[in-house]
Design an enzyme around this catalytic site. Structure first.
Site: not given
Ligand code: AP5
Length: 209
Positions: A13, A88, A122, A155, A166
Site C-alpha cells: 500500500k 481499518r 522491509r 520498523r 498484524r
Molecule cells: P509496503 O509498501 O510498506 O506495504 P504496506 O502494505 O504499506 O505495508 P504496511 O506494513 O505499512 O501496512 P500495515 O497496514 O501493516 O501498516 P501501517 O503502517 O498502515 O511494502 C512492504 C514491503 O514489501 C517493503 O519492503 C516493500 O519494499 C516491499 N514491496 C512492495 N511492493 C513489492 C513488490 N511488488 N514486490 C516485492 N516487494 C515489494 O500500520 C502500522 C500500525 O499502525 C498498525 O498495525 C496499527 O497499530 C496502526 N494503525 C495504522 N493505521 C491505523 C488505523 N487506521 N486504525 C488503527 N490503527 C492503525
C-alpha cells in the site's frame, strides 16, 4: 481523485501510494506514518498508540478517526488524497463517509506467504518514510535512503511474531471492508504480486474501469 488503499500488512500500500501520489498530484496520507512520527516525537497521541502498534493491534478508532479528520482538513487534501492504512474498521469507514465522498477503494491482494517475506525484509527511512526491501526493492547504497541519505531503520512491528499478529488483526477487523466497498460499487481489485511498476500500471488500469 479521492482514493482508499486496502490490503493486508506488507501488500505494498505504501509503495503504491507513493507512486500514485506523484502520478495524480494528490497527497498520500498514511495513518501508519503519522502514528510512527507521533511515537518518535513522544506526543500524547504517540504515547497512547505505541503499545497497540508494537503488539500488532489497531489503535482505538476514536484516536485514529480524529487524527485523520484533522489531516483531511489540511489545504493540500482539498484537491484529493490517497489514504493508505485508513479506514481499518467498519466504524472508521462510516466516519470517513461522513467527511468526504470517495472515487474508489483499491484492494491490493496477494498470496499470504509473500507477506511475511515483504514485512521482515522491509527497511524504512525515518525522515521521509520511503520504503525499501533488502532483496526486492533495495536502496542504491545499502542501509541508506536514496533520497535524503538518512540511515534506514527496521520498523518495531516488523518482527515475524508481530507481523503474524498484524495479519490476524487484518483478517478479523479490516478484511470486512472489502465487502463494505464492493457493496457500495467502489471496489477495484488489483493483484499485488509482480514488479512494483507492473502493479502500479494494473492499478491505473483498474481506476479507469
Ligand atoms: P509496503 O509498501 O510498506 O506495504 P504496506 O502494505 O504499506 O505495508 P504496511 O506494513 O505499512 O501496512 P500495515 O497496514 O501493516 O501498516 P501501517 O503502517 O498502515 O511494502 C512492504 C514491503 O514489501 C517493503 O519492503 C516493500 O519494499 C516491499 N514491496 C512492495 N511492493 C513489492 C513488490 N511488488 N514486490 C516485492 N516487494 C515489494 O500500520 C502500522 C500500525 O499502525 C498498525 O498495525 C496499527 O497499530 C496502526 N494503525 C495504522 N493505521 C491505523 C488505523 N487506521 N486504525 C488503527 N490503527 C492503525
Amino acid at each position: 481523485m479521492r482514493l482508499v488503499l486496502l490490503g493486508p500488512p506488507g501488500a505494498g500500500k505504501g509503495t503504491q501510494a507513493a507512486k500514485l501520489s506523484a502520478h495524480l498530484s494528490v497527497p498520500r496520507i498514511s495513518t501508519g506514518d503519522i502514528l510512527r512520527h507521533s511515537v518518535a516525537e513522544g506526543t500524547e497521541l504517540g504515547k497512547k498508540a505505541k503499545a497497540y502498534m508494537d503488539s500488532g493491534k489497531l489503535v482505538p478508532d476514536e484516536l485514529v478517526i480524529a487524527m485523520t479528520e484533522r489531516r483531511l482538513k489540511e489545504k493540500d487534501a482539498k484537491k484529493g488524497f490517497i489514504l493508505d492504512g485508513f479506514p481499518r474498521t467498519i466504524a472508521q469507514a462510516e466516519a470517513l463517509s461522513k467527511l468526504t465522498d470517495l472515487d474508489a477503494a483499491v484492494n491490493l491482494f496477494l498470496e499470504p506467504e509473500e507477506l511475511i517475506k515483504r514485512n521482515t525484509g522491509r527497511r524504512v527511512c525515518p525522515k521521509d518514510d520511503t520504503v525499501y526491501h533488502i532483496l526486492m526493492n533495495p536502496p542504491k547504497k545499502a542501509g541508506v535512503c536514496d533520497k535524503c541519505g538518512t540511515p534506514l531503520v527496521i520498523r518495531a512491528d516488523d518482527r515475524e511474531d508481530v507481523v503474524r499478529k498484524r495479519i490476524e488483526t487484518y483478517e478479523k477487523q479490516t478484511a470486512p471492508l472489502i465487502k463494505y466497498y464492493r457493496d457500495r460499487g467502489l471496489l477495484k481489485e488489483v493483484y499485488a504480486t509482480g514488479l512494483i511498476e507492473e502493479i502500479f500500471l494494473r492499478t491505473i488500469e483498474a481506476l479507469k474501469t
